[in-house]
Design a protein around this motif. Structure first.
Motif, PDB file in Angstrom:
ATOM      1  N   LYS A  16     -58.201  -0.863  35.108  1.00 43.95           N
ATOM      2  CA  LYS A  16     -57.548  -1.762  36.068  1.00 43.95           C
ATOM      3  C   LYS A  16     -56.983  -0.984  37.248  1.00 43.95           C
ATOM      4  O   LYS A  16     -57.138  -1.384  38.414  1.00 43.95           O
ATOM      5  CB  LYS A  16     -56.442  -2.565  35.405  1.00 43.95           C
ATOM      6  CG  LYS A  16     -55.818  -3.592  36.356  1.00 43.95           C
ATOM      7  CD  LYS A  16     -54.719  -4.392  35.711  1.00 43.95           C
ATOM      8  CE  LYS A  16     -54.204  -5.473  36.662  1.00 43.95           C
ATOM      9  NZ  LYS A  16     -53.800  -4.914  37.990  1.00 43.95           N
ATOM     10  N   THR A  36     -64.255  -5.313  39.833  1.00 43.51           N
ATOM     11  CA  THR A  36     -63.437  -5.925  38.791  1.00 43.51           C
ATOM     12  C   THR A  36     -63.064  -4.826  37.796  1.00 43.51           C
ATOM     13  O   THR A  36     -63.644  -3.727  37.806  1.00 43.51           O
ATOM     14  CB  THR A  36     -64.192  -7.028  38.042  1.00 43.51           C
ATOM     15  OG1 THR A  36     -65.306  -6.431  37.340  1.00 43.51           O
ATOM     16  CG2 THR A  36     -64.716  -8.096  39.007  1.00 43.51           C
ATOM     17  N   GLU A  37     -62.139  -5.123  36.928  1.00 45.61           N
ATOM     18  CA  GLU A  37     -61.764  -4.165  35.891  1.00 45.61           C
ATOM     19  C   GLU A  37     -62.960  -3.834  34.997  1.00 45.61           C
ATOM     20  O   GLU A  37     -63.141  -2.692  34.566  1.00 45.61           O
ATOM     21  CB  GLU A  37     -60.611  -4.736  35.063  1.00 45.61           C
ATOM     22  CG  GLU A  37     -60.081  -3.812  33.999  1.00 45.61           C
ATOM     23  CD  GLU A  37     -58.890  -4.387  33.250  1.00 45.61           C
ATOM     24  OE1 GLU A  37     -58.557  -3.845  32.173  1.00 45.61           O
ATOM     25  OE2 GLU A  37     -58.315  -5.380  33.723  1.00 45.61           O
ATOM     26  N   ALA A 241     -67.363  -9.489  42.162  1.00 41.49           N
ATOM     27  CA  ALA A 241     -66.227  -9.127  43.008  1.00 41.49           C
ATOM     28  C   ALA A 241     -66.605  -9.148  44.487  1.00 41.49           C
ATOM     29  O   ALA A 241     -65.778  -9.486  45.343  1.00 41.49           O
ATOM     30  CB  ALA A 241     -65.704  -7.744  42.625  1.00 41.49           C
TER      31      ALA A 241
END
Length: 321
Positions: A16, A36-37, A241
């Motif tokens: 993250k 994104t994570e 994303a």
């Protein structure tokens, strides 16, 4: 300055924080890379990224201020080209963090090189868009020189696309679990001629290709009808994303390749035309790809003929150690 930061190797638990850092970098550099994570976790569990020996991150509290990560190659011939990736948060630039990370990356590359391919020469590569402010100055200050240029190319999918002409004796089939290995083997054989490329073992294929960004419904294999031999492949990736950030659904042709004996026969053009038509039918707004500007097979010309236009240039900086 460095005393105010906490320095340590990356771990998968930093996914993250890594995504947050890369997205902060994108707000300034504008190179079209959003994360994104899950995306950054995929990078952190790369089987050829030794995080303990080959990564370093600087933290300002819970915020990642910068990082570097080395990815070594699964195999090497005369030269072992190691990738040095990284970035610095816009709020922490011009403070020496980038220099410290590059220097740490070169040292880590030497360690991993000696562990895995000591009989080969070592080259440390940085592959980033040309327009990133300050990158050229940093790279040159550490002894890196530009050795290759790559071009991102794009094509809007707003117009009507006709049915592609598949060369006689060949057929197109979509990706499936059954033919996944054929995709990988064709990629490895086709990329044997590509500068800097090495064969992808199964574990790397799964990490880099058939991951959460892979789009099997827009990935195709070209097979010879008479013999059943696979002769070409095209793999498509999609980053959610990017769409969240831009509103554009981009079908990125991550890998396109045909066996040497089937080149100059329309195989690559047929694969691309087929994939473009399918992508347009599935609501993608654009198709994109990246090509080596010095590719001996003339791929740039094939892509231009298919309607792709250059949009951003990448520089491969290299340091021979």
């Amino acid at each position: 300055m460095h005393d105010t930061l906490t320095w340590r190797p990356l771990t998968p638990e930093d996914a993250k924080a890594s995504a947050d850092l890369l997205n902060a970098i994108e707000t300034v550099d504008r190179i079209g890379e959003n994360y994104t994570e899950e995306d950054t976790l995929q990078e952190l569990v790369d089987p050829y990224a030794d995080l303990e020996r080959g990564s370093l991150a600087a933290f300002d509290g819970d915020v990642m201020a910068g990082f570097m990560k080395i990815r070594f190659k699964p195999s090497a011939d005369e030269v072992h080209r190691v990738f040095l990736d990284g970035g610095v948060h816009p709020a922490h630039r011009r403070r020496g963090i980038g220099t410290a990370l590059v220097q740490a990356g070169v040292k880590a590359a030497k360690v991993l090189h000696e562990l895995h391919h000591p009989a080969s020469k070592l080259a440390v590569d940085i592959h980033r868009p040309e327009r990133i402010a300050g990158l050229a100055e940093l790279a040159r200050s550490q002894g890196f020189v530009p050795v290759r240029y790559f071009q991102r190319m794009e094509q809007p999918l707003s117009g009507a696309l006709g049915a592609p002409a598949i060369p006689e004796g060949l057929r197109v089939e979509p990706w499936s679990e059954r033919n996944d290995e054929d995709f990988r083997l064709v990629r490895n054989a086709a990329y044997r001629d590509y500068w800097g490329a090495v064969p992808m073992p199964v574990e790397l294929w799964r990490n880099k290709i058939t991951n959460q960004t892979f789009r099997p419904e827009v990935s195709f294999l070209l097979r010879e009808v008479a013999t059943g031999v696979p002769v070409g492949m095209l793999v498509t990736m999609y980053w959610e994303a990017d769409t969240e950030a831009t509103g554009v659904r981009d079908a990125h042709f991550m890998a396109i390749g045909t066996l040497r004996e089937y080149r100059k026969r329309g195989a690559a053009s047929a694969l691309m035309g087929y994939a473009l038509r399918v992508a347009a039918g599935q609501g993608y707004d654009r198709a994109s790809l990246t090509v080596d500007s010095a590719d001996a097979a003339g791929a740039s010309g094939v892509f231009e003929k298919a309607g792709f236009v250059p949009t951003m240039r990448y520089v491969r900086w290299a340091l021979e150690v």
